[in-house]
Structure formats: structure tokens, C-alpha cells
Write a protein that holds these residues in place. Structure first.
Motif, PDB file in Angstrom:
ATOM      1  N   VAL A 188       0.853  -0.370   0.191  1.00  0.00           N
ATOM      2  CA  VAL A 188       0.266  -0.228  -0.057  1.00  0.00           C
ATOM      3  C   VAL A 188       1.146   1.109  -0.178  1.00  0.00           C
ATOM      4  O   VAL A 188       1.777   1.082   0.361  1.00  0.00           O
ATOM      5  CB  VAL A 188      -1.094  -0.260   0.745  1.00  0.00           C
ATOM      6  N   THR A 189       0.761   2.436  -0.347  1.00  0.00           N
ATOM      7  CA  THR A 189       0.807   3.832  -0.324  1.00  0.00           C
ATOM      8  C   THR A 189       1.086   3.983   1.734  1.00  0.00           C
ATOM      9  O   THR A 189       0.631   3.694   2.254  1.00  0.00           O
ATOM     10  CB  THR A 189      -0.043   4.821  -0.642  1.00  0.00           C
TER      11      THR A 189
ATOM     12  N   GLY B 141      -1.523   4.056   3.233  1.00  0.00           N
ATOM     13  CA  GLY B 141      -2.305   2.909   3.482  1.00  0.00           C
ATOM     14  C   GLY B 141      -3.255   2.300   2.109  1.00  0.00           C
ATOM     15  O   GLY B 141      -4.268   1.598   2.148  1.00  0.00           O
ATOM     16  N   HIS B 142      -3.442   3.055   1.025  1.00  0.00           N
ATOM     17  CA  HIS B 142      -4.534   2.913   0.406  1.00  0.00           C
ATOM     18  C   HIS B 142      -3.228   1.902  -0.908  1.00  0.00           C
ATOM     19  O   HIS B 142      -2.575   2.103  -0.940  1.00  0.00           O
ATOM     20  CB  HIS B 142      -4.643   4.113  -0.497  1.00  0.00           C
ATOM     21  N   PRO B 143      -4.616   0.974  -1.009  1.00  0.00           N
ATOM     22  CA  PRO B 143      -3.665   0.325  -2.380  1.00  0.00           C
ATOM     23  C   PRO B 143      -2.945   1.870  -4.278  1.00  0.00           C
ATOM     24  O   PRO B 143      -3.654   2.193  -4.236  1.00  0.00           O
ATOM     25  CB  PRO B 143      -4.648  -0.477  -3.164  1.00  0.00           C
ATOM     26  N   PHE B 144      -2.037   0.562  -4.780  1.00  0.00           N
ATOM     27  CA  PHE B 144      -1.894   1.866  -5.017  1.00  0.00           C
ATOM     28  C   PHE B 144      -2.560   1.528  -6.564  1.00  0.00           C
ATOM     29  O   PHE B 144      -3.344   0.632  -7.001  1.00  0.00           O
ATOM     30  CB  PHE B 144      -0.150   0.842  -5.879  1.00  0.00           C
ATOM     31  N   SER B 145      -1.837   2.863  -7.056  1.00  0.00           N
ATOM     32  CA  SER B 145      -3.528   2.922  -8.897  1.00  0.00           C
ATOM     33  C   SER B 145      -1.520   1.974  -9.460  1.00  0.00           C
ATOM     34  O   SER B 145      -0.320   1.912  -9.476  1.00  0.00           O
ATOM     35  CB  SER B 145      -2.886   4.187  -9.026  1.00  0.00           C
TER      36      SER B 145
ATOM     37  N   LYS C 285      -0.394   3.100 -12.418  1.00  0.00           N
ATOM     38  CA  LYS C 285       1.070   3.965 -12.307  1.00  0.00           C
ATOM     39  C   LYS C 285       1.424   4.065 -10.929  1.00  0.00           C
ATOM     40  O   LYS C 285       2.724   3.832 -11.354  1.00  0.00           O
ATOM     41  CB  LYS C 285       0.116   5.112 -13.462  1.00  0.00           C
ATOM     42  N   GLY C 286       0.950   3.981 -10.512  1.00  0.00           N
ATOM     43  CA  GLY C 286       1.600   4.388  -8.767  1.00  0.00           C
ATOM     44  C   GLY C 286       2.383   3.157  -8.397  1.00  0.00           C
ATOM     45  O   GLY C 286       3.094   3.318  -7.609  1.00  0.00           O
ATOM     46  N   PHE C 287       2.500   2.342  -9.007  1.00  0.00           N
ATOM     47  CA  PHE C 287       2.491   1.001  -8.426  1.00  0.00           C
ATOM     48  C   PHE C 287       3.965   0.757  -9.277  1.00  0.00           C
ATOM     49  O   PHE C 287       5.236   0.646  -8.856  1.00  0.00           O
ATOM     50  CB  PHE C 287       1.626  -0.519  -8.276  1.00  0.00           C
ATOM     51  N   GLY C 288       3.946   1.437 -10.535  1.00  0.00           N
ATOM     52  CA  GLY C 288       5.221   0.767 -11.244  1.00  0.00           C
ATOM     53  C   GLY C 288       6.037   2.137 -11.008  1.00  0.00           C
ATOM     54  O   GLY C 288       7.145   1.708 -10.924  1.00  0.00           O
ATOM     55  N   ASN C 289       5.554   2.967 -10.478  1.00  0.00           N
ATOM     56  CA  ASN C 289       6.343   3.759 -10.276  1.00  0.00           C
ATOM     57  C   ASN C 289       6.838   3.669  -9.002  1.00  0.00           C
ATOM     58  O   ASN C 289       8.198   3.997  -8.779  1.00  0.00           O
ATOM     59  CB  ASN C 289       6.404   5.190  -9.966  1.00  0.00           C
ATOM     60  N   PHE C 290       6.348   3.053  -7.853  1.00  0.00           N
ATOM     61  CA  PHE C 290       7.287   2.732  -6.995  1.00  0.00           C
ATOM     62  C   PHE C 290       8.217   1.431  -7.398  1.00  0.00           C
ATOM     63  O   PHE C 290       9.245   1.731  -6.469  1.00  0.00           O
ATOM     64  CB  PHE C 290       5.426   2.029  -5.820  1.00  0.00           C
ATOM     65  N   VAL C 291       7.583   0.335  -7.656  1.00  0.00           N
ATOM     66  CA  VAL C 291       8.836  -0.427  -8.416  1.00  0.00           C
ATOM     67  C   VAL C 291       9.924   0.204  -8.547  1.00  0.00           C
ATOM     68  O   VAL C 291      11.255  -0.244  -8.258  1.00  0.00           O
ATOM     69  CB  VAL C 291       8.002  -1.841  -9.081  1.00  0.00           C
ATOM     70  N   LYS C 292       9.414   1.032  -9.760  1.00  0.00           N
ATOM     71  CA  LYS C 292      11.221   1.942 -10.830  1.00  0.00           C
ATOM     72  C   LYS C 292      11.612   2.541  -9.117  1.00  0.00           C
ATOM     73  O   LYS C 292      13.073   1.813  -9.419  1.00  0.00           O
ATOM     74  CB  LYS C 292      10.384   3.201 -11.863  1.00  0.00           C
ATOM     75  N   ASP C 293      10.997   3.215  -8.284  1.00  0.00           N
ATOM     76  CA  ASP C 293      12.094   3.465  -7.425  1.00  0.00           C
ATOM     77  C   ASP C 293      12.949   2.857  -6.798  1.00  0.00           C
ATOM     78  O   ASP C 293      13.867   3.138  -5.731  1.00  0.00           O
ATOM     79  CB  ASP C 293      10.729   4.828  -6.535  1.00  0.00           C
ATOM     80  N   SER C 294      11.906   1.581  -6.085  1.00  0.00           N
ATOM     81  CA  SER C 294      12.684   0.817  -5.538  1.00  0.00           C
ATOM     82  C   SER C 294      14.346   0.220  -5.883  1.00  0.00           C
ATOM     83  O   SER C 294      14.953  -0.156  -5.872  1.00  0.00           O
ATOM     84  CB  SER C 294      11.976  -0.640  -5.103  1.00  0.00           C
ATOM     85  N   CYS C 295      13.650   0.339  -6.931  1.00  0.00           N
ATOM     86  CA  CYS C 295      14.649  -1.144  -8.170  1.00  0.00           C
ATOM     87  C   CYS C 295      16.321   0.066  -8.263  1.00  0.00           C
ATOM     88  O   CYS C 295      16.916  -0.439  -8.306  1.00  0.00           O
ATOM     89  CB  CYS C 295      14.469  -1.116  -9.889  1.00  0.00           C
TER      90      CYS C 295
END
Length: 113
Positions: A26-27, A30-34, A36-46
Motif C-alpha cells: 500500500v501507499t 495506507g491505500h492500494p496503489f494505482s 501507474k503509482g505501483f509502477g513508479n514505486f517499483v521503479k523507485d525501489s529498483c
């Protein structure tokens, strides 16, 4: 989708600070990712992990190829990756399937030759 968790992933998720009740990741709010938001989260984490060449799409493709290399069927791969059609799975697994089929063909040739 419901996918069994590998022990390594289960341990990693158990240690993660962003665990929701119905959604695993979750963001910060505490909300589910959109999507696009999930893709950005994964990219930032990578990038933070020193893997700037990785993305959610690339990791999904890598999973599909790894499953194909292991001999999984297109249906099995789609059950893990969430692809909606077998054509989508085949796009990412052609190379892996080609190599596996070539090896199988050589094995048959060896048996009959």
C-alpha cells in the motif's frame, strides 16, 4: 489474483513496513496503489537497490521467461504473471520456448538417429 507466496517473498513481505490488510503493498497513506503509482514505486525501489535498469514490466517479463525456462505451460505462466491472454504470455516466452523445443528436438533426433 490469488498466488501462493514463495517462502522468500513471504519473509520479505513480513519484514516490510507497508503491509495492508486486503492489499499486500500500500501507499504511505495506507491505500492500494494505482497501476501507474505501483509502477513508479517499483521503479523507485529498483533504483534505490542499485538496479536502475529494472522496472515492474521488466520484472514481470523476467518472471514469465524464468517460468518458461523451467518448463511451465502458458496457462501456468499466466496464472502467476496475471496476463489476460495466452498471446500476451507467448510474446514474452517465445525465446525461452524456442530453446526448450530445440533441445527437445535434439533429444528426439538422438533417440531416433
Amino acid at each position: 489474483m490469488r498466488i501462493p507466496l514463495l517462502p522468500e517473498l513471504r519473509a520479505t513481505l513480513a519484514a516490510a513496513p507497508m503491509i495492508g490488510t486486503e492489499t499486500i503493498l500500500v501507499t504511505a497513506l495506507g491505500h492500494p496503489f494505482s497501476q501507474k503509482g505501483f509502477g513508479n514505486f517499483v521503479k523507485d525501489s529498483c533504483v534505490a537497490a542499485g538496479l536502475p535498469h529494472c522496472s515492474a514490466h521488466g520484472l514481470r517479463k523476467g518472471a514469465a521467461v524464468r517460468l518458461a525456462d523451467a518448463g511451465c505451460t502458458a496457462h501456468q505462466i499466466a496464472a502467476i504473471t496475471g496476463h489476460q491472454t495466452l498471446k500476451e504470455v507467448e510474446r514474452y516466452t517465445c525465446e525461452a520456448n524456442q530453446l526448450r523445443l530445440a533441445k527437445a528436438a535434439y533429444a528426439i533426433l538422438g533417440e531416433n538417429g
